[in-house]
Design a protein around this motif. Structure first.
Motif, PDB file in Angstrom:
ATOM      1  N   ILE A  68      -3.817  -1.732  -6.124  1.00  0.00           N
ATOM      2  CA  ILE A  68      -3.341  -1.145  -4.864  1.00  0.00           C
ATOM      3  C   ILE A  68      -4.275   0.008  -4.636  1.00  0.00           C
ATOM      4  CG2 ILE A  68      -1.563   0.162  -3.717  1.00  0.00           C
ATOM      5  CD1 ILE A  68       0.550  -1.558  -4.954  1.00  0.00           C
ATOM      6  N   CYS A 119      -0.039   0.244  11.125  1.00  0.00           N
ATOM      7  CA  CYS A 119       0.281  -0.388   9.942  1.00  0.00           C
ATOM      8  C   CYS A 119       1.972  -0.496  10.064  1.00  0.00           C
ATOM      9  CB  CYS A 119       0.060   0.138   8.721  1.00  0.00           C
ATOM     10  SG  CYS A 119       0.661   2.037   8.517  1.00  0.00           S
ATOM     11  N   GLU A 120       2.514  -1.323   8.988  1.00  0.00           N
ATOM     12  CA  GLU A 120       3.910  -1.689   9.104  1.00  0.00           C
ATOM     13  C   GLU A 120       4.841  -0.745   8.459  1.00  0.00           C
ATOM     14  OE1 GLU A 120       6.719  -4.527  10.357  1.00  0.00           O
ATOM     15  OE2 GLU A 120       4.403  -4.693  10.737  1.00  0.00           O
ATOM     16  N   HIS A 121       4.484  -0.278   7.308  1.00  0.00           N
ATOM     17  CA  HIS A 121       5.304   0.433   6.422  1.00  0.00           C
ATOM     18  C   HIS A 121       5.098   1.971   6.778  1.00  0.00           C
ATOM     19  CE1 HIS A 121       6.496  -3.473   4.518  1.00  0.00           C
ATOM     20  NE2 HIS A 121       5.073  -3.602   4.452  1.00  0.00           N
ATOM     21  N   MET A 160       3.171  -7.862  -0.103  1.00  0.00           N
ATOM     22  CA  MET A 160       2.460  -7.294  -1.127  1.00  0.00           C
ATOM     23  C   MET A 160       1.797  -6.043  -0.495  1.00  0.00           C
ATOM     24  SD  MET A 160      -0.417  -8.346  -3.768  1.00  0.00           S
ATOM     25  CE  MET A 160      -1.517  -7.338  -4.626  1.00  0.00           C
ATOM     26  N   ILE A 161       1.805  -4.998  -1.036  1.00  0.00           N
ATOM     27  CA  ILE A 161       1.136  -3.512  -0.456  1.00  0.00           C
ATOM     28  C   ILE A 161      -0.183  -3.593  -1.035  1.00  0.00           C
ATOM     29  CG2 ILE A 161       1.076  -1.314  -0.263  1.00  0.00           C
ATOM     30  CD1 ILE A 161       2.969  -2.447   1.379  1.00  0.00           C
ATOM     31  N   LYS A 162      -1.606  -3.534  -0.487  1.00  0.00           N
ATOM     32  CA  LYS A 162      -2.765  -3.197  -0.722  1.00  0.00           C
ATOM     33  C   LYS A 162      -3.283  -2.197  -0.703  1.00  0.00           C
ATOM     34  CE  LYS A 162      -4.228  -8.040   0.017  1.00  0.00           C
ATOM     35  NZ  LYS A 162      -5.284  -9.040   0.708  1.00  0.00           N
ATOM     36  N   ALA A 174      -7.115  -5.641   3.994  1.00  0.00           N
ATOM     37  CA  ALA A 174      -5.565  -5.718   4.041  1.00  0.00           C
ATOM     38  C   ALA A 174      -5.044  -5.598   5.549  1.00  0.00           C
ATOM     39  CB  ALA A 174      -5.340  -4.110   3.454  1.00  0.00           C
ATOM     40  N   LYS A 175      -4.096  -6.194   5.603  1.00  0.00           N
ATOM     41  CA  LYS A 175      -3.196  -6.318   6.737  1.00  0.00           C
ATOM     42  C   LYS A 175      -2.201  -5.279   7.010  1.00  0.00           C
ATOM     43  CE  LYS A 175      -3.320 -11.591   6.414  1.00  0.00           C
ATOM     44  NZ  LYS A 175      -2.527 -12.807   6.292  1.00  0.00           N
ATOM     45  N   GLU A 180       0.652  -5.244   7.643  1.00  0.00           N
ATOM     46  CA  GLU A 180       2.017  -5.470   6.515  1.00  0.00           C
ATOM     47  C   GLU A 180       1.743  -5.200   5.359  1.00  0.00           C
ATOM     48  OE1 GLU A 180       0.511  -9.682   7.881  1.00  0.00           O
ATOM     49  OE2 GLU A 180       0.585  -7.733   8.808  1.00  0.00           O
ATOM     50  N   GLU A 181       0.465  -4.888   4.744  1.00  0.00           N
ATOM     51  CA  GLU A 181       0.241  -4.666   3.426  1.00  0.00           C
ATOM     52  C   GLU A 181      -0.200  -3.209   3.279  1.00  0.00           C
ATOM     53  OE1 GLU A 181      -1.741  -9.046   2.144  1.00  0.00           O
ATOM     54  OE2 GLU A 181      -2.767  -7.752   3.349  1.00  0.00           O
ATOM     55  N   THR A 182       0.117  -2.206   4.186  1.00  0.00           N
ATOM     56  CA  THR A 182      -0.208  -1.221   4.333  1.00  0.00           C
ATOM     57  C   THR A 182       0.786  -0.172   4.482  1.00  0.00           C
ATOM     58  OG1 THR A 182      -2.421  -1.528   5.208  1.00  0.00           O
ATOM     59  CG2 THR A 182      -1.871   0.710   5.198  1.00  0.00           C
TER      60      THR A 182
END
Length: 266
Positions: free
Chosen positions: A36, A224-226, A1-3, A203-204, A206-208
């Motif tokens: 978000i 961040c991941e994305h 889930m993206i935050k 937010a982690k 992977e949620e960013t």
């Protein structure tokens, strides 16, 4: 889930006319429904971004001054100040470099001394509350300065960079567009600012999700991941990002990518 979704402005979210995408208001509403947080991230001043995003100020985050000022939902959660004695020394170095013109970036305004019309116009394009002063000494004594933004009339990578390299033990030199180079405290960048916001929101990595187009967005890609470089991005950013958008900033590539990845309905 993206935050959190973070987007650079010039060359990324904005088109060449410096306009927000037509679908931006609908995007913010859709993201708010999903819980978000949208976060513009720019080298622009805090007072400039407050004006640009006035309608959304209390529902978004803001990374200003290339990460040296951070706000979340209207509240300032972090800002940096350069010590007065260091400002005097840095301005002394800048003064010796041909075609390099400084702007002192404060919390309340941006200050310049050079009255060259082309320089003033370029500064005002990104820093709305720009004040012309007779000398910087009075400004330094009265205002917290978080960053020195410089317009290089030659080329910031070949002119200012090598001549200012001696300061890089304590300060970072950040290219911020074709003619701009910023001087900031070591380690103060968009990436660190994003980490502050992530901690504030909970937010982690992977949620960013982040979007960028230029070298001052590299630090965002590291935390961040994305990560998405724009189709029109600098080659060095494309090499680091995990994804490249199918469309440019002129084609609202940020909006289309968010809709596709999150399956949003605007």
């Amino acid at each position: 889930m993206i935050k959190i979704i973070v987007s650079d402005l010039d060359g990324t979210l904005l088109n060449s006319k410096k306009e927000l995408p037509e679908r931006f208001p609908k995007l913010i509403k859709a993201l708010n429904r999903e819980g978000i947080r949208f976060v513009p991230a720019s080298g622009r001043a805090v007072h400039t971004l407050k004006v640009q995003f006035f309608e959304y100020f209390h529902e978004i985050g803001l990374i200003c001054e290339n990460g040296n000022v951070v706000l979340d939902c209207g509240e300032m959660i972090y800002h940096v100040s350069i010590e007065k004695k260091d400002l005097v020394e840095l301005l002394g170095l800048i003064e010796k470099i041909d075609e390099l013109r400084p702007a002192l970036c404060g919390i309340h305004a941006t200050y310049i001394m050079d009255r060259l019309p082309a320089f003033e116009a370029q500064v005002r394009r990104f820093f709305y509350n720009t004040v012309i002063v007779e000398n910087f000494e009075e400004v330094i004594n009265q205002e917290e300065i978080c960053k020195i933004s410089n317009v290089d009339g030659i080329n910031p990578l070949t002119n200012a960079w090598p001549k200012l390299f001696s300061i890089t033990d304590h300060y970072d030199l950040i290219p911020s567009g074709e003619n701009w180079i910023d001087i900031v405290k070591k380690g103060e960048n968009k990436g660190k600012a994003l980490q502050m916001l992530m901690a504030n929101i909970g937010a982690k990595p992977e949620e960013t999700m982040v979007f960028g187009d230029f070298l001052n967005d590299l630090s965002l890609m590291e935390v961040c991941e994305h990560t998405f470089a724009m189709k029109n991005a600098h080659p060095d950013l494309k090499a680091v990002a995990k994804n490249i958008t199918h469309k440019t900033n002129e084609e609202e590539g940020v909006i289309d990518t968010i809709i596709e990845v999150l399956n949003l309905k605007l």
